[in-house]
Design a protein around this motif. Structure first.
Motif, short mmCIF file in Angstrom:
data_model
loop_
_atom_site.label_atom_id
_atom_site.label_comp_id
_atom_site.label_asym_id
_atom_site.label_seq_id
_atom_site.Cartn_x
_atom_site.Cartn_y
_atom_site.Cartn_z
N ASP A 45 0.78 -1.08 -0.12
CA ASP A 45 0.00 0.02 -0.04
C ASP A 45 0.88 1.09 -0.05
OD1 ASP A 45 -2.31 -1.73 0.00
OD2 ASP A 45 -2.67 -1.21 2.02
N LYS A 46 2.01 1.22 0.74
CA LYS A 46 2.77 2.50 0.93
C LYS A 46 3.69 2.79 -0.66
CE LYS A 46 6.42 4.50 3.66
NZ LYS A 46 7.42 4.21 4.70
N GLU A 47 4.07 1.55 -1.27
CA GLU A 47 4.34 1.87 -2.62
C GLU A 47 3.46 2.35 -3.59
OE1 GLU A 47 5.96 -2.31 -3.33
OE2 GLU A 47 7.78 -2.03 -2.01
N LYS A 48 2.14 2.02 -3.21
CA LYS A 48 1.25 2.51 -4.11
C LYS A 48 0.77 4.16 -3.94
CE LYS A 48 -0.96 -1.98 -5.31
NZ LYS A 48 -2.19 -2.93 -5.14
N GLY A 49 1.16 4.39 -2.97
CA GLY A 49 1.06 6.09 -2.55
C GLY A 49 -0.37 5.83 -1.58
N PHE A 50 -0.85 4.87 -0.94
CA PHE A 50 -1.81 4.87 -0.03
C PHE A 50 -1.50 5.39 1.35
CE2 PHE A 50 -3.82 1.50 -3.09
CZ PHE A 50 -4.57 2.47 -3.77
N ARG A 51 -2.50 5.87 1.86
CA ARG A 51 -2.48 6.55 3.42
C ARG A 51 -3.66 5.68 4.07
NH1 ARG A 51 1.27 10.71 4.07
NH2 ARG A 51 1.10 10.16 6.16
N ARG A 52 -3.44 5.15 5.19
CA ARG A 52 -4.46 4.86 6.06
C ARG A 52 -5.37 5.86 6.53
NH1 ARG A 52 -5.50 -0.18 7.85
NH2 ARG A 52 -6.79 -0.53 9.72
N VAL A 53 -6.71 5.68 6.44
CA VAL A 53 -7.59 6.65 7.12
C VAL A 53 -8.91 5.65 7.83
CG1 VAL A 53 -9.57 8.34 6.71
CG2 VAL A 53 -7.49 8.31 5.48
N GLU A 54 -9.01 6.13 9.10
CA GLU A 54 -10.00 5.25 9.89
C GLU A 54 -11.47 5.98 9.86
OE1 GLU A 54 -10.60 3.20 14.14
OE2 GLU A 54 -8.62 3.71 13.46
N LEU A 55 -12.41 5.45 9.73
CA LEU A 55 -13.64 6.00 9.74
C LEU A 55 -14.76 5.30 10.59
CD1 LEU A 55 -15.35 8.50 8.06
CD2 LEU A 55 -15.64 6.64 6.07
N LYS A 56 -15.69 5.94 11.29
CA LYS A 56 -16.63 5.41 11.73
C LYS A 56 -17.91 5.85 11.35
CE LYS A 56 -14.27 5.10 16.39
NZ LYS A 56 -14.40 5.36 17.82
N LEU A 57 -18.91 5.01 10.92
CA LEU A 57 -20.25 5.24 10.51
C LEU A 57 -21.22 4.46 11.15
CD1 LEU A 57 -19.00 4.54 6.57
CD2 LEU A 57 -19.47 6.79 7.70
N ASP A 58 -22.42 5.12 11.21
CA ASP A 58 -23.54 4.25 11.75
C ASP A 58 -23.70 3.10 10.87
OD1 ASP A 58 -26.21 5.34 10.25
OD2 ASP A 58 -24.77 6.76 10.01
N ALA A 59 -24.64 2.31 11.35
CA ALA A 59 -24.94 1.06 10.85
C ALA A 59 -25.67 1.05 9.24
CB ALA A 59 -25.54 -0.31 11.62
N SER A 60 -26.92 1.83 9.41
CA SER A 60 -27.57 2.21 8.18
C SER A 60 -26.72 2.60 7.05
CB SER A 60 -28.87 3.26 8.51
OG SER A 60 -28.33 4.40 8.70
N THR A 61 -25.81 3.72 7.17
CA THR A 61 -24.94 4.39 6.35
C THR A 61 -24.05 3.30 5.67
OG1 THR A 61 -24.94 6.58 7.34
CG2 THR A 61 -23.22 6.09 5.84
N LEU A 62 -23.28 2.39 6.65
CA LEU A 62 -22.68 1.12 6.32
C LEU A 62 -23.22 0.35 5.33
CD1 LEU A 62 -19.75 0.13 6.45
CD2 LEU A 62 -20.62 -1.02 8.44
N ASP A 63 -24.52 0.14 5.90
CA ASP A 63 -25.54 -0.91 4.92
C ASP A 63 -25.77 -0.39 3.56
OD1 ASP A 63 -25.54 -2.79 6.88
OD2 ASP A 63 -27.47 -2.12 7.59
N HIS A 64 -25.96 0.86 3.62
CA HIS A 64 -26.10 1.53 2.25
C HIS A 64 -24.91 1.58 1.12
CE1 HIS A 64 -28.73 3.79 -0.26
NE2 HIS A 64 -27.97 4.84 -0.50
#
Length: 98
Positions: A45-64
């Motif tokens: 992931d680092k070689e591809k230029g990706f950075r990690r981001v953590e995100l918290k969502l409510d269950a309905s948004t995640l299901d959608h």
């Protein structure tokens, strides 16, 4: 009572018997394998230029999000990245200051 090899209903008689299973293909213990695999994934992931981001969502948004990603046949991470890029592009086009 004699022990029959075909009798598997009395499991206590066969508790010490080693049953054949999936052959061991890696000499390392499973927890060490997982650490190595995760380290390799982070390196890719680092070689591809990706950075990690953590995100918290409510269950309905995640299901959608899951439904949308499945409908478009892409991963949820790719969908979230696309949505964020779309929002940034629309803000830039509207002249919203960053």
């Amino acid at each position: 009572m004699a022990k029959q090899q075909s009798d598997r209903t009395t499991l206590d008689l066969f508790a010490d018997e080693k049953r054949p299973g999936r052959p061991k293909t890696n000499p390392l213990p499973r927890d060490l394998q997982l650490k190595i695999n995760k380290r390799n994934q982070l390196k890719r992931d680092k070689e591809k230029g990706f950075r990690r981001v953590e995100l918290k969502l409510d269950a309905s948004t995640l299901d959608h999000l899951n439904q949308l990603a499945k409908a478009q046949q892409i991963s949820r991470a790719d969908l979230i990245q696309w949505l964020i890029k779309q929002h940034i592009d629309s803000c830039s086009a509207a002249g919203v200051q960053e």
